[in-house]
Design a protein around this motif. Structure first.
Motif, PDB file in Angstrom:
ATOM      1  N   THR A  25       0.824  -1.209   0.000  1.00 58.15           N
ATOM      2  CA  THR A  25       0.000   0.000   0.000  1.00 58.15           C
ATOM      3  C   THR A  25       0.859   1.259   0.000  1.00 58.15           C
ATOM      4  N   LEU A  26       1.889   1.272   0.824  1.00 61.13           N
ATOM      5  CA  LEU A  26       2.753   2.449   0.897  1.00 61.13           C
ATOM      6  C   LEU A  26       3.514   2.670  -0.397  1.00 61.13           C
ATOM      7  N   LYS A  27       3.927   1.600  -1.049  1.00 55.03           N
ATOM      8  CA  LYS A  27       4.618   1.753  -2.334  1.00 55.03           C
ATOM      9  C   LYS A  27       3.693   2.360  -3.383  1.00 55.03           C
ATOM     10  N   SER A  28       2.421   2.026  -3.321  1.00 57.25           N
ATOM     11  CA  SER A  28       1.463   2.628  -4.250  1.00 57.25           C
ATOM     12  C   SER A  28       1.261   4.105  -3.956  1.00 57.25           C
ATOM     13  N   ILE A  29       1.288   4.466  -2.677  1.00 52.86           N
ATOM     14  CA  ILE A  29       1.088   5.868  -2.302  1.00 52.86           C
ATOM     15  C   ILE A  29       2.232   6.739  -2.797  1.00 52.86           C
ATOM     16  N   THR A  30       3.449   6.191  -2.852  1.00 53.75           N
ATOM     17  CA  THR A  30       4.603   6.999  -3.276  1.00 53.75           C
ATOM     18  C   THR A  30       4.442   7.523  -4.699  1.00 53.75           C
ATOM     19  N   TRP A  31       3.658   6.827  -5.521  1.00 53.93           N
ATOM     20  CA  TRP A  31       3.450   7.310  -6.884  1.00 53.93           C
ATOM     21  C   TRP A  31       2.526   8.528  -6.939  1.00 53.93           C
ATOM     22  N   LEU A  32       1.749   8.740  -5.898  1.00 53.79           N
ATOM     23  CA  LEU A  32       0.773   9.827  -5.898  1.00 53.79           C
ATOM     24  C   LEU A  32       1.259  11.060  -5.148  1.00 53.79           C
ATOM     25  N   LEU A  33       2.360  10.964  -4.421  1.00 56.48           N
ATOM     26  CA  LEU A  33       2.807  12.085  -3.591  1.00 56.48           C
ATOM     27  C   LEU A  33       3.382  13.259  -4.376  1.00 56.48           C
ATOM     28  N   SER A  44       8.356  11.400  -1.007  1.00 55.61           N
ATOM     29  CA  SER A  44       7.993  10.190  -1.735  1.00 55.61           C
ATOM     30  C   SER A  44       9.189   9.274  -1.920  1.00 55.61           C
ATOM     31  N   GLU A  45      10.317   9.840  -2.310  1.00 56.72           N
ATOM     32  CA  GLU A  45      11.500   9.004  -2.553  1.00 56.72           C
ATOM     33  C   GLU A  45      12.099   8.490  -1.255  1.00 56.72           C
ATOM     34  N   ALA A  46      12.028   9.284  -0.187  1.00 53.09           N
ATOM     35  CA  ALA A  46      12.516   8.804   1.109  1.00 53.09           C
ATOM     36  C   ALA A  46      11.687   7.606   1.580  1.00 53.09           C
ATOM     37  N   LEU A  47      10.371   7.698   1.411  1.00 51.01           N
ATOM     38  CA  LEU A  47       9.512   6.579   1.783  1.00 51.01           C
ATOM     39  C   LEU A  47       9.772   5.362   0.899  1.00 51.01           C
ATOM     40  N   SER A  48       9.954   5.600  -0.397  1.00 49.42           N
ATOM     41  CA  SER A  48      10.227   4.497  -1.323  1.00 49.42           C
ATOM     42  C   SER A  48      11.547   3.808  -0.995  1.00 49.42           C
ATOM     43  N   ALA A  49      12.584   4.591  -0.708  1.00 50.45           N
ATOM     44  CA  ALA A  49      13.877   4.001  -0.365  1.00 50.45           C
ATOM     45  C   ALA A  49      13.796   3.198   0.928  1.00 50.45           C
ATOM     46  N   LEU A  50      13.089   3.751   1.923  1.00 55.10           N
ATOM     47  CA  LEU A  50      12.932   3.044   3.189  1.00 55.10           C
ATOM     48  C   LEU A  50      12.197   1.721   2.992  1.00 55.10           C
ATOM     49  N   LEU A  51      11.146   1.737   2.180  1.00 56.30           N
ATOM     50  CA  LEU A  51      10.380   0.517   1.928  1.00 56.30           C
ATOM     51  C   LEU A  51      11.208  -0.522   1.186  1.00 56.30           C
ATOM     52  N   ASN A  52      11.999  -0.082   0.227  1.00 56.20           N
ATOM     53  CA  ASN A  52      12.827  -1.022  -0.519  1.00 56.20           C
ATOM     54  C   ASN A  52      13.888  -1.669   0.362  1.00 56.20           C
ATOM     55  N   VAL A  53      14.499  -0.871   1.232  1.00 55.73           N
ATOM     56  CA  VAL A  53      15.538  -1.406   2.117  1.00 55.73           C
ATOM     57  C   VAL A  53      14.926  -2.378   3.123  1.00 55.73           C
ATOM     58  N   THR A  54      13.799  -2.009   3.723  1.00 56.10           N
ATOM     59  CA  THR A  54      13.171  -2.913   4.685  1.00 56.10           C
ATOM     60  C   THR A  54      12.637  -4.167   4.002  1.00 56.10           C
ATOM     61  N   SER A  55      12.129  -4.038   2.772  1.00 56.04           N
ATOM     62  CA  SER A  55      11.674  -5.216   2.041  1.00 56.04           C
ATOM     63  C   SER A  55      12.832  -6.157   1.748  1.00 56.04           C
ATOM     64  N   LEU A  56      13.985  -5.584   1.448  1.00 55.93           N
ATOM     65  CA  LEU A  56      15.174  -6.415   1.233  1.00 55.93           C
ATOM     66  C   LEU A  56      15.532  -7.193   2.491  1.00 55.93           C
ATOM     67  N   TYR A  57      15.458  -6.541   3.631  1.00 55.81           N
ATOM     68  CA  TYR A  57      15.732  -7.228   4.890  1.00 55.81           C
ATOM     69  C   TYR A  57      14.679  -8.291   5.187  1.00 55.81           C
ATOM     70  N   HIS A  58      13.419  -7.952   4.962  1.00 63.39           N
ATOM     71  CA  HIS A  58      12.347  -8.911   5.216  1.00 63.39           C
ATOM     72  C   HIS A  58      12.466 -10.137   4.314  1.00 63.39           C
ATOM     73  N   ASP A  59      12.773  -9.912   3.045  1.00 64.66           N
ATOM     74  CA  ASP A  59      12.932 -11.042   2.133  1.00 64.66           C
ATOM     75  C   ASP A  59      14.070 -11.946   2.562  1.00 64.66           C
ATOM     76  N   THR A  60      15.188 -11.329   2.969  1.00 66.73           N
ATOM     77  CA  THR A  60      16.336 -12.116   3.414  1.00 66.73           C
ATOM     78  C   THR A  60      15.991 -12.920   4.658  1.00 66.73           C
ATOM     79  N   LEU A  61      15.272 -12.303   5.589  1.00 63.91           N
ATOM     80  CA  LEU A  61      14.907 -12.989   6.835  1.00 63.91           C
ATOM     81  C   LEU A  61      13.954 -14.146   6.570  1.00 63.91           C
TER      82      LEU A  61
END
Length: 365
Positions: A25-33, A44-61
């Motif tokens: 949901t948050l990744k979709s919101i970044t396109w509208l900001l 928007s880009e700060a939120l997108s970068a944060l989501l990508n980094v945390t998603s990378l950690y979550h995927d690895t875990l």
């Protein structure tokens, strides 16, 4: 610190479905900001970068939890890209960290450029972009030296199971994982199968022929893409063949160095007009020099197909963007603004157009 990290990991495992939904949901919101308020593109880009980094950690875990559980194994085979990149991450520690750092740089490069544009002069901003591209080229050359194979993107394993399918209470009851040993007692017979002594009368739908124009091979068409191929049973590190000739190496090296050459020419005002043609020429040269992958080399073939699709991005760069693409896009946006249902899309695109002019990494090579 370790106990807090362990608690967070336990919270992630127990709420993985909810967290995955929030991320999406948050990744979709970044396109509208962008365009909503001052410095909205930075937020928007700060939120997108944060989501990508945390998603990378979550995927690895999540991948580590699923892999380390001896009682579980995946029902479906891994995607070939995930199988290949995970094998290299497990085989070589330097490759694993070079790939992770490369992805982290890629996730944050636009955010860094936005910060430099607000703090530094235009000349220093381009110097910073050249430094970022130099780091990326070095990391990719390190991975190329280790693998001795064409690089794939992304260089790290992608998420190979959907965390939304995991139950919120525990990852151990995931429908994508099954126990390697059978249960102690057989499962109870469902109620709808207990009285199954009376034969089922054939339905009229089963007896009637298929309507004209409809093929009987729909089931085969669905199952054939999921059937095992030679690549599915091939050892992971052999999914991409090594670079065998000087021509193969040259094609890959100039492809890796191409973004740095392009940015270096853009940073010098006297070479800006030639930068786009030079980068396009290098891309076409690399394409003509690279080897033609075999039919069974699906990972390499998919990578080359992605590179060919990326050629479309040249329409959003330099003089091609200024003289052709932007006027066409702005005209289309103006027409769509008066069409019901398309006005919202038109407004979003209109807010994004100035950002392509201001920032390099929105359409980076």
């Amino acid at each position: 610190m370790s106990s807090a990290l362990a608690r967070y990991e336990d919270f992630l495992v127990k709420n993985v479905s909810t967290i995955s939904s929030v991320e999406s949901t948050l990744k979709s919101i970044t396109w509208l900001l962008p365009g909503r308020f001052k410095d909205a593109e930075l937020a928007s880009e700060a939120l997108s970068a944060l989501l990508n980094v945390t998603s990378l950690y979550h995927d690895t875990l999540l991948a580590r939890i699923a892999q380390n559980d001896p009682k579980r194994k995946p029902i479906l085979p891994l995607p070939l890209h995930t199988k290949y990149t995970r094998a290299w991450c497990e085989k070589d520690r330097i490759y694993k960290w070079a790939a992770r750092i490369f992805e982290l740089v890629r996730f944050t490069q636009l955010l860094i450029e936005m910060g430099m544009r607000r703090k530094f002069s235009e000349k220093n901003r381009w110097r910073g972009i050249v430094v970022i591209e130099s780091i990326k080229v070095i990391l990719r050359l390190v991975m190329l030296r280790i693998t001795r194979r064409p690089l794939v993107s992304p260089a790290i394993p992608e998420r190979y199971f959907d965390p939304a399918s995991l139950p919120p209470s525990s990852i151990h009851s995931s429908p994508t994982l099954v126990p390697t040993t059978p249960p102690a007692s057989p499962p109870a017979t469902p109620d709808h199968l207990k009285n199954n002594h009376v034969p089922l009368q054939p339905s009229s739908l089963m007896l009637s022929p298929p309507p004209p124009g409809r093929s009987d091979s729909s089931i085969e068409d669905y199952l054939l893409p999921k059937a095992l191929t030679t690549s599915s049973v091939r050892p992971s590190l052999q999914l991409v063949a090594p670079l065998a000739s000087i021509q193969d190496w040259l094609a890959e090296v100039i492809y890796v160095a191409r973004p740095l050459i392009y940015v270096s020419m853009l940073s010098t005002s006297r070479h800006k007009d030639r930068a786009l043609l030079t980068a396009l020429g290098i891309d076409i040269l690399s394409r003509n020099l690279r080897r033609a992958p075999s039919c069974s080399a699906s990972v390499e073939g998919d990578e080359y197909a992605r590179r060919d699709r990326d050629l479309v991005w040249y329409l959003f760069r330099g003089s091609a963007w200024e003289l052709y693409t932007r006027p066409k896009l702005e005209s289309l946006v103006e027409k769509a603004a008066h069409v019901p249902g398309l006005s919202l899309i038109s407004a979003v695109v209109k807010d994004w157009v100035p950002l392509i002019d201001e920032y390099y990494y929105y359409t980076a090579l």
